[in-house]
Design a protein around this motif. Structure first.
Motif, PDB file in Angstrom:
ATOM      1  N   PRO A 107     -12.898   5.249  -8.155  1.00 50.36           N
ATOM      2  CA  PRO A 107     -11.886   4.505  -8.925  1.00 50.36           C
ATOM      3  C   PRO A 107     -10.497   5.128  -8.899  1.00 50.36           C
ATOM      4  O   PRO A 107      -9.504   4.429  -8.676  1.00 50.36           O
ATOM      5  CB  PRO A 107     -12.464   4.491 -10.345  1.00 50.36           C
ATOM      6  N   ALA A 108     -10.399   6.431  -9.150  1.00 43.47           N
ATOM      7  CA  ALA A 108      -9.080   7.057  -9.217  1.00 43.47           C
ATOM      8  C   ALA A 108      -8.365   6.980  -7.874  1.00 43.47           C
ATOM      9  O   ALA A 108      -7.167   6.678  -7.809  1.00 43.47           O
ATOM     10  CB  ALA A 108      -9.210   8.513  -9.666  1.00 43.47           C
ATOM     11  N   LEU A 109      -9.084   7.233  -6.803  1.00 39.91           N
ATOM     12  CA  LEU A 109      -8.471   7.179  -5.473  1.00 39.91           C
ATOM     13  C   LEU A 109      -8.040   5.759  -5.134  1.00 39.91           C
ATOM     14  O   LEU A 109      -6.980   5.540  -4.528  1.00 39.91           O
ATOM     15  CB  LEU A 109      -9.464   7.701  -4.430  1.00 39.91           C
ATOM     16  N   ALA A 110      -8.836   4.789  -5.538  1.00 39.61           N
ATOM     17  CA  ALA A 110      -8.491   3.394  -5.285  1.00 39.61           C
ATOM     18  C   ALA A 110      -7.222   2.993  -6.027  1.00 39.61           C
ATOM     19  O   ALA A 110      -6.318   2.365  -5.459  1.00 39.61           O
ATOM     20  CB  ALA A 110      -9.644   2.478  -5.688  1.00 39.61           C
ATOM     21  N   HIS A 111      -7.129   3.366  -7.308  1.00 42.03           N
ATOM     22  CA  HIS A 111      -5.979   2.963  -8.115  1.00 42.03           C
ATOM     23  C   HIS A 111      -4.710   3.724  -7.746  1.00 42.03           C
ATOM     24  O   HIS A 111      -3.628   3.133  -7.651  1.00 42.03           O
ATOM     25  CB  HIS A 111      -6.286   3.183  -9.607  1.00 42.03           C
ATOM     26  N   ALA A 112      -4.829   5.027  -7.551  1.00 45.77           N
ATOM     27  CA  ALA A 112      -3.638   5.869  -7.403  1.00 45.77           C
ATOM     28  C   ALA A 112      -3.143   5.990  -5.963  1.00 45.77           C
ATOM     29  O   ALA A 112      -2.035   6.461  -5.753  1.00 45.77           O
ATOM     30  CB  ALA A 112      -3.919   7.267  -7.962  1.00 45.77           C
ATOM     31  N   PHE A 113      -3.960   5.576  -4.989  1.00 44.31           N
ATOM     32  CA  PHE A 113      -3.507   5.737  -3.607  1.00 44.31           C
ATOM     33  C   PHE A 113      -3.867   4.563  -2.702  1.00 44.31           C
ATOM     34  O   PHE A 113      -2.999   4.024  -2.007  1.00 44.31           O
ATOM     35  CB  PHE A 113      -4.086   7.028  -3.014  1.00 44.31           C
ATOM     36  N   LEU A 114      -5.123   4.139  -2.695  1.00 46.34           N
ATOM     37  CA  LEU A 114      -5.567   3.195  -1.684  1.00 46.34           C
ATOM     38  C   LEU A 114      -5.000   1.789  -1.856  1.00 46.34           C
ATOM     39  O   LEU A 114      -4.701   1.112  -0.864  1.00 46.34           O
ATOM     40  CB  LEU A 114      -7.097   3.125  -1.674  1.00 46.34           C
ATOM     41  N   THR A 115      -4.871   1.333  -3.091  1.00 47.68           N
ATOM     42  CA  THR A 115      -4.443  -0.057  -3.310  1.00 47.68           C
ATOM     43  C   THR A 115      -3.105  -0.377  -2.647  1.00 47.68           C
ATOM     44  O   THR A 115      -3.003  -1.360  -1.895  1.00 47.68           O
ATOM     45  CB  THR A 115      -4.412  -0.384  -4.811  1.00 47.68           C
ATOM     46  N   PRO A 116      -2.034   0.403  -2.888  1.00 50.89           N
ATOM     47  CA  PRO A 116      -0.770   0.065  -2.204  1.00 50.89           C
ATOM     48  C   PRO A 116      -0.853   0.232  -0.692  1.00 50.89           C
ATOM     49  O   PRO A 116      -0.198  -0.518   0.055  1.00 50.89           O
ATOM     50  CB  PRO A 116       0.242   1.042  -2.814  1.00 50.89           C
ATOM     51  N   GLN A 117      -1.661   1.169  -0.216  1.00 46.82           N
ATOM     52  CA  GLN A 117      -1.802   1.345   1.227  1.00 46.82           C
ATOM     53  C   GLN A 117      -2.512   0.157   1.852  1.00 46.82           C
ATOM     54  O   GLN A 117      -2.123  -0.333   2.926  1.00 46.82           O
ATOM     55  CB  GLN A 117      -2.570   2.642   1.523  1.00 46.82           C
ATOM     56  N   LEU A 118      -3.547  -0.333   1.209  1.00 48.12           N
ATOM     57  CA  LEU A 118      -4.286  -1.476   1.732  1.00 48.12           C
ATOM     58  C   LEU A 118      -3.495  -2.775   1.619  1.00 48.12           C
ATOM     59  O   LEU A 118      -3.688  -3.693   2.418  1.00 48.12           O
ATOM     60  CB  LEU A 118      -5.631  -1.604   1.006  1.00 48.12           C
ATOM     61  N   ALA A 119      -2.607  -2.843   0.633  1.00 44.97           N
ATOM     62  CA  ALA A 119      -1.748  -4.030   0.528  1.00 44.97           C
ATOM     63  C   ALA A 119      -0.876  -4.174   1.769  1.00 44.97           C
ATOM     64  O   ALA A 119      -0.570  -5.295   2.215  1.00 44.97           O
ATOM     65  CB  ALA A 119      -0.884  -3.935  -0.721  1.00 44.97           C
ATOM     66  N   LEU A 120      -0.480  -3.054   2.366  1.00 46.20           N
ATOM     67  CA  LEU A 120       0.313  -3.096   3.589  1.00 46.20           C
ATOM     68  C   LEU A 120      -0.474  -3.690   4.743  1.00 46.20           C
ATOM     69  O   LEU A 120       0.104  -4.313   5.652  1.00 46.20           O
ATOM     70  CB  LEU A 120       0.793  -1.690   3.959  1.00 46.20           C
ATOM     71  N   VAL A 121      -1.792  -3.512   4.740  1.00 47.59           N
ATOM     72  CA  VAL A 121      -2.625  -4.062   5.803  1.00 47.59           C
ATOM     73  C   VAL A 121      -2.540  -5.585   5.795  1.00 47.59           C
ATOM     74  O   VAL A 121      -2.388  -6.223   6.844  1.00 47.59           O
ATOM     75  CB  VAL A 121      -4.091  -3.604   5.641  1.00 47.59           C
ATOM     76  N   THR A 122      -2.650  -6.176   4.615  1.00 44.37           N
ATOM     77  CA  THR A 122      -2.618  -7.638   4.536  1.00 44.37           C
ATOM     78  C   THR A 122      -1.234  -8.183   4.870  1.00 44.37           C
ATOM     79  O   THR A 122      -1.104  -9.318   5.330  1.00 44.37           O
ATOM     80  CB  THR A 122      -3.038  -8.122   3.139  1.00 44.37           C
ATOM     81  N   SER A 123      -0.186  -7.376   4.647  1.00 49.80           N
ATOM     82  CA  SER A 123       1.157  -7.808   5.033  1.00 49.80           C
ATOM     83  C   SER A 123       1.318  -7.778   6.550  1.00 49.80           C
ATOM     84  O   SER A 123       1.936  -8.667   7.135  1.00 49.80           O
ATOM     85  CB  SER A 123       2.209  -6.896   4.388  1.00 49.80           C
TER      86      SER A 123
END
Length: 297
Positions: A107-123
């Motif tokens: 959870p912490a890694l997903a919220h604090a790091f992975l989410t914005p990085q993965l959002a770039l993938v969909t862009s």
């Protein structure tokens, strides 16, 4: 004159400001960018001159962003994301990548790091969808509960491909008042995992190293622990990528510290040629590489 100056912002100044804004430490920013302290100070002064306002204030426990600095940091973060997106899109295949990739992560890694990085993938890939789920404990890729798993610590799964992407180091973090008290000799009061998750490695290590210390606040994941520590509940043992990003927390000079743990990306062997999975894997590998200074000691 002021309007002309505002159009002449140097991207290198912005990069330095981003590092200082994230780490709130001249030394940490200098290490992350591999430059000296004088360069950091000169670049910040140059950016302030270009923008026509004070962005940072030096305090005994680090650097504090002014209100203008907070606004600038938000804009600078957007600039960085756009630059990363352009760099990654430049390497993308001409053919569209389509499909859903399911990712499981702590959870912490997903919220604090992975989410914005993965959002770039969909862009970068409009036909690619991300399904991100969080769990403190490992899920089974072999039962197809996820396509990619992000794991902390060496996995012992069966027919899976495990790719190491970096080291995750830890430190003690707390409010200035809590850290000052400990550094002046007061016994530490901790924030740690709740009873249901007391078997997490960092929680076990803390109880072994400080068996008589009081744990005043318990929470299920490290992001919640960081929030409690910021509010003054106690000192939290946190991965640096959390402690360095939460405003109001500062490092505490408390030892010992646990050894760094390795971060792995896991996929099934039969998925190694699947273009959606390969595309997301490449983005994640790049993201960890680009942000290694955020994770390291």
């Amino acid at each position: 004159m002021a309007d002309r100056k505002r159009t002449e912002v140097d991207w290198q100044d912005v990069r330095v400001f981003l590092a200082l804004g994230r780490y709130r430490s001249l030394s940490a920013a200098a290490r992350a960018l591999q430059v000296n302290h004088a360069t950091i100070a000169r670049r910040i002064q140059s950016l302030e001159h270009s923008m026509g306002e004070k962005l940072v204030e030096r305090r005994p426990d680090g650097y504090l962003l002014t209100a203008g600095g907070e606004r600038a940091l938000e804009a600078a973060t957007g600039m960085e994301a756009a630059a990363q997106l352009l760099a990654r899109a430049d390497r993308a295949d001409d053919e569209d990548v389509r499909g859903v990739v399911r990712i499981n992560a702590p959870p912490a890694l997903a919220h604090a790091f992975l989410t914005p990085q993965l959002a770039l993938v969909t862009s970068a890939h409009p036909g690619l969808d991300i399904d991100l789920a969080t769990d403190l404990h490992s899920v089974s890729l072999e039962r197809r509960k996820a396509d990619i798993a992000v794991r902390i610590g060496k996995p012992n799964d069966g027919d899976l491909i495990a790719q190491p992407v970096g080291k995750l180091a830890f430190g003690f973090y707390g409010s200035s008042a809590r850290c000052d008290a400990v550094e002046q000799g007061a016994p530490p009061v901790f924030v740690s995992f709740d009873e249901q998750n007391s078997d997490m490695p960092e929680g076990v290590w803390l109880s072994q190293q400080f068996p008589r210390a009081r744990v005043a606040f318990r929470a299920e994941n490290q992001l919640l622990q960081a929030t409690a520590a910021r509010a003054g509940a106690g000192i939290a043992l946190l991965p640096h990528y959390i402690g360095r990003q939460v405003p109001g927390l500062r490092p505490c000079a408390l030892t010992p510290l646990p050894p760094a743990r390795e971060v792995f990306l896991l996929i099934r062997g039969q998925d190694r040629h699947a273009r959606p999975v390969r595309t997301v894997m490449r983005h994640l590998v790049d993201a960890f590489k680009e942000n290694r200074a955020l994770f390291s000691a």
